[in-house]
Design a protein around this motif. Structure first.
Motif, PDB file in Angstrom:
ATOM      1  N   LYS A   1      -9.562   7.218  11.884  1.00  0.00           N
ATOM      2  CA  LYS A   1     -10.347   8.399  11.546  1.00  0.00           C
ATOM      3  C   LYS A   1      -9.739   9.687  12.090  1.00  0.00           C
ATOM      4  N   ALA A   2      -8.876   9.599  13.089  1.00  0.00           N
ATOM      5  CA  ALA A   2      -8.250  10.794  13.654  1.00  0.00           C
ATOM      6  C   ALA A   2      -7.054  11.266  12.831  1.00  0.00           C
ATOM      7  N   ILE A   3      -6.653  10.483  11.811  1.00  0.00           N
ATOM      8  CA  ILE A   3      -5.511  10.839  10.967  1.00  0.00           C
ATOM      9  C   ILE A   3      -6.027  11.571   9.727  1.00  0.00           C
ATOM     10  N   PRO A   4      -5.575  12.779   9.465  1.00  0.00           N
ATOM     11  CA  PRO A   4      -6.132  13.590   8.371  1.00  0.00           C
ATOM     12  C   PRO A   4      -6.052  12.918   6.997  1.00  0.00           C
ATOM     13  N   TYR A   5      -5.018  12.126   6.787  1.00  0.00           N
ATOM     14  CA  TYR A   5      -4.824  11.491   5.474  1.00  0.00           C
ATOM     15  C   TYR A   5      -5.230  10.014   5.513  1.00  0.00           C
ATOM     16  N   ASN A   6      -6.287   9.711   6.284  1.00  0.00           N
ATOM     17  CA  ASN A   6      -6.714   8.307   6.418  1.00  0.00           C
ATOM     18  C   ASN A   6      -7.246   7.727   5.119  1.00  0.00           C
ATOM     19  N   ASN A   7      -7.535   8.588   4.121  1.00  0.00           N
ATOM     20  CA  ASN A   7      -7.993   8.064   2.831  1.00  0.00           C
ATOM     21  C   ASN A   7      -6.918   7.208   2.169  1.00  0.00           C
ATOM     22  N   LEU A   8      -5.648   7.442   2.508  1.00  0.00           N
ATOM     23  CA  LEU A   8      -4.569   6.611   1.969  1.00  0.00           C
ATOM     24  C   LEU A   8      -4.713   5.164   2.451  1.00  0.00           C
ATOM     25  N   TYR A   9      -5.087   5.009   3.730  1.00  0.00           N
ATOM     26  CA  TYR A   9      -5.268   3.661   4.287  1.00  0.00           C
ATOM     27  C   TYR A   9      -6.418   2.926   3.601  1.00  0.00           C
ATOM     28  N   TYR A  10      -7.567   3.572   3.507  1.00  0.00           N
ATOM     29  CA  TYR A  10      -8.730   2.914   2.919  1.00  0.00           C
ATOM     30  C   TYR A  10      -8.499   2.592   1.444  1.00  0.00           C
ATOM     31  N   TYR A  11      -7.746   3.439   0.784  1.00  0.00           N
ATOM     32  CA  TYR A  11      -7.456   3.193  -0.635  1.00  0.00           C
ATOM     33  C   TYR A  11      -6.574   1.954  -0.786  1.00  0.00           C
ATOM     34  N   ILE A  12      -5.535   1.835   0.053  1.00  0.00           N
ATOM     35  CA  ILE A  12      -4.654   0.663  -0.002  1.00  0.00           C
ATOM     36  C   ILE A  12      -5.426  -0.599   0.378  1.00  0.00           C
ATOM     37  N   GLN A  13      -6.292  -0.480   1.360  1.00  0.00           N
ATOM     38  CA  GLN A  13      -7.110  -1.622   1.787  1.00  0.00           C
ATOM     39  C   GLN A  13      -7.911  -2.174   0.606  1.00  0.00           C
ATOM     40  N   ASN A  14      -8.587  -1.302  -0.126  1.00  0.00           N
ATOM     41  CA  ASN A  14      -9.362  -1.734  -1.300  1.00  0.00           C
ATOM     42  C   ASN A  14      -8.454  -2.230  -2.417  1.00  0.00           C
ATOM     43  N   PHE A  15      -7.310  -1.593  -2.574  1.00  0.00           N
ATOM     44  CA  PHE A  15      -6.379  -1.991  -3.629  1.00  0.00           C
ATOM     45  C   PHE A  15      -5.890  -3.426  -3.404  1.00  0.00           C
ATOM     46  N   LEU A  16      -5.569  -3.765  -2.164  1.00  0.00           N
ATOM     47  CA  LEU A  16      -5.088  -5.108  -1.857  1.00  0.00           C
ATOM     48  C   LEU A  16      -6.188  -6.154  -2.049  1.00  0.00           C
TER      49      LEU A  16
ATOM     50  N   GLU B   1      -8.469  -6.014  -4.327  1.00  0.00           N
ATOM     51  CA  GLU B   1      -8.662  -6.177  -5.769  1.00  0.00           C
ATOM     52  C   GLU B   1      -7.410  -6.675  -6.488  1.00  0.00           C
ATOM     53  N   ASN B   2      -6.258  -6.611  -5.827  1.00  0.00           N
ATOM     54  CA  ASN B   2      -4.995  -7.029  -6.448  1.00  0.00           C
ATOM     55  C   ASN B   2      -4.298  -8.036  -5.536  1.00  0.00           C
ATOM     56  N   LYS B   3      -4.771  -9.252  -5.569  1.00  0.00           N
ATOM     57  CA  LYS B   3      -4.289 -10.278  -4.654  1.00  0.00           C
ATOM     58  C   LYS B   3      -2.873 -10.750  -4.960  1.00  0.00           C
ATOM     59  N   ASP B   4      -2.333 -10.337  -6.130  1.00  0.00           N
ATOM     60  CA  ASP B   4      -0.967 -10.716  -6.471  1.00  0.00           C
ATOM     61  C   ASP B   4       0.069  -9.801  -5.815  1.00  0.00           C
ATOM     62  N   VAL B   5      -0.379  -8.727  -5.159  1.00  0.00           N
ATOM     63  CA  VAL B   5       0.544  -7.822  -4.464  1.00  0.00           C
ATOM     64  C   VAL B   5       0.759  -8.343  -3.048  1.00  0.00           C
ATOM     65  N   LYS B   6       1.993  -8.733  -2.751  1.00  0.00           N
ATOM     66  CA  LYS B   6       2.308  -9.341  -1.453  1.00  0.00           C
ATOM     67  C   LYS B   6       3.321  -8.543  -0.644  1.00  0.00           C
ATOM     68  N   THR B   7       3.860  -7.456  -1.239  1.00  0.00           N
ATOM     69  CA  THR B   7       4.880  -6.667  -0.545  1.00  0.00           C
ATOM     70  C   THR B   7       4.447  -5.207  -0.469  1.00  0.00           C
ATOM     71  N   LEU B   8       4.521  -4.637   0.727  1.00  0.00           N
ATOM     72  CA  LEU B   8       4.174  -3.239   0.953  1.00  0.00           C
ATOM     73  C   LEU B   8       5.312  -2.560   1.705  1.00  0.00           C
ATOM     74  N   ILE B   9       5.815  -1.451   1.157  1.00  0.00           N
ATOM     75  CA  ILE B   9       6.809  -0.629   1.852  1.00  0.00           C
ATOM     76  C   ILE B   9       6.120   0.641   2.329  1.00  0.00           C
ATOM     77  N   ILE B  10       6.283   0.950   3.610  1.00  0.00           N
ATOM     78  CA  ILE B  10       5.708   2.182   4.169  1.00  0.00           C
ATOM     79  C   ILE B  10       6.856   3.074   4.621  1.00  0.00           C
ATOM     80  N   SER B  11       6.924   4.278   4.053  1.00  0.00           N
ATOM     81  CA  SER B  11       8.022   5.194   4.360  1.00  0.00           C
ATOM     82  C   SER B  11       7.565   6.273   5.330  1.00  0.00           C
ATOM     83  N   GLY B  12       8.189   6.320   6.491  1.00  0.00           N
ATOM     84  CA  GLY B  12       7.839   7.329   7.491  1.00  0.00           C
ATOM     85  C   GLY B  12       8.982   8.316   7.682  1.00  0.00           C
ATOM     86  N   ASN B  13       8.695   9.589   7.906  1.00  0.00           N
ATOM     87  CA  ASN B  13       7.458   9.996   8.502  1.00  0.00           C
ATOM     88  C   ASN B  13       6.456  10.473   7.433  1.00  0.00           C
TER      89      ASN B  13
END
Length: 437
Positions: free
Chosen positions: A127-142, A144-156
């Protein structure tokens, strides 16, 4: 005996890969180009990329504009072989104070205090991260889409790796890949004399080590970064260079009039305190004295707003025989066109630091304009320039002067386009594909 003609069918399995990247086109920052290239070429390699990012308009050319509210609804752009999910960005209190702090010392102080507080809290709570909606969106996406098994996270931003750590705990079968476009707590580019910096860096390193333990693979942009990260995390780290976007090759060939009365030397992008431009200025000044009728300009594209402490940047306070121009950040296509319209492009090392594969280098080598690197980094920048035959390596003002004289007098610039092509996003993506198959 009658033979039956058999028909053979090739079934290609297309694998979905989810990519979280805060920066993505139409964002005008160079950070967006890396994932933009992946998105373009992964489908050609039998992957279906699904990019999750924040909303960008393409007009965020200042730091303040990138911290303002952007978009109110989720926007999904789907193609046959890929899709992008653009999420709204809601400015935080710190963001608002930072913008106001440009003209108000009180809000500038509040912004610094809130930044420090956020640095502490965002490692403990999403909740302290301004763009935390990205996390919750991916959480729900995964979910609903159980066939997705690979996630790449690009930082920063590197706090996104916290997302990977949490998602791995919730989805044990998920394999997440950490992509370091820069190095984080091993970064030597910024000042490390500040006691506060050292404390914050040590604090962040604890969480960097914790989060990355759950990653399946780590990738980065240079061999030196890879060796640092491998030592830190005690696991193998792979290199996938940034490369240049192929749209660069669609720009027209140069039409510089060699013996016109103008001679433009260009530098693109960020300026850091560790960089020394005095060799350039002194070499150019000697060249200007020899050619008094030549209208010489050294332009720094997109450098306005950086804290340039070197008084030599102010042409009104020195005795140079050429002009210095420092411009605001421009849309990428405009900035690239300015590079192509230059007579010379300039690079300099970051003090004694090595292994910094500055994104501008990959753009420079495609412009058909000679490069001067002074002084050399004695590492990746020098190596790529020599491989591609795209420029000159100088260690002092005499070297810069001689290089400028040769560029101006002789038409012998003949880059190796076969080697240059090696650094395209299209070919660099092959390395990524082999890692995530």
């Amino acid at each position: 005996m009658l033979g039956n003609k058999s028909n053979y069918f090739t079934f290609v399995v297309v694998k979905k890969v989810l990519i979280l990247s805060y920066y993505f086109p139409p964002c005008n920052l160079t950070a967006a180009n890396r994932i933009g290239g992946w998105y373009k070429y992964l489908p050609e390699n039998n992957f279906y990329p699904i990019v999750i990012t924040r909303n960008w308009t393409g007009n965020e050319l200042t730091e303040e504009s990138r911290l303002m509210d952007s978009g109110k609804e989720i926007r999904v752009e789907k193609k046959e072989d890929s899709e992008v999910h653009y999420l709204p960005y809601k400015a935080s209190w710190r963001d608002n104070c930072f913008v106001k702090g440009k003209n108000n010392k009180f809000f500038a102080l509040v912004s610094k205090l809130l930044t420090t507080l956020m640095t502490v809290l965002q490692n403990f709570t999403i909740k302290a991260i301004p763009y935390n909606n990205l996390y919750y969106y991916i959480q729900n996406f995964l979910k609903e889409n159980k066939d997705v098994k690979t996630l790449i996270i690009s930082g920063n931003p590197f706090e996104q790796f916290y997302f990977g750590y949490l998602l791995k705990k919730e989805f044990p079968d998920l394999k997440w890949v950490a992509d370091y476009r820069d190095d984080w707590t091993t970064n030597e580019l910024y000042k490390k004399n500040s006691p506060l910096y050292k404390v914050i860096n040590r604090y962040n390193r604890h969480f960097e080590l914790k989060w990355l333990k759950s990653s399946s693979k780590i990738i980065t942009v240079s061999n030196l970064y890879a060796s640092r990260l491998a030592k830190l995390h005690e696991k193998e780290v792979y290199v996938v260079m940034n490369g240049f976007p192929d749209k660069i090759m669609d720009f027209p060939k140069n039409s510089i009039i060699k013996y016109s009365d103008k001679f433009v030397i260009s530098y693109s992008g960020s300026i850091y305190e560790s960089q020394d431009f005095s060799i350039l200025f002194e070499g150019v000044n000697k060249f200007a004295i020899v050619h008094p009728k030549l209208n010489i300009k050294v332009q720094f594209i997109g450098a306005k707003g950086f804290k340039i402490k070197n008084k030599e940047f102010n042409s009104s306070n020195n005795n140079y025989n050429f002009d210095i121009e420092i411009s605001d950040r421009l849309p990428w296509s405009e900035a690239y066109l300015k590079l192509k319209e230059s007579n010379v492009l300039f690079l300099t090392s970051y003090g004694n630091l090595k292994g910094i594969p500055t994104s501008k280098l990959f753009e420079y080598i495609t412009t058909d304009v000679p490069i001067i690197l002074a002084p050399s980094d004695n590492d990746i920048m020098e190596s790529i320039i020599l491989q591609t035959k795209t420029g000159y390596i100088c260690e002092d003002k005499e070297g810069v002067y001689s290089s400028l004289k040769e560029i101006y007098t002789f038409d012998n610039y003949n880059p190796n386009w076969i080697k240059i092509r090696k650094y395209s996003s299209e070919l660099q993506i092959k390395k990524l594909v082999n890692l995530i198959k």
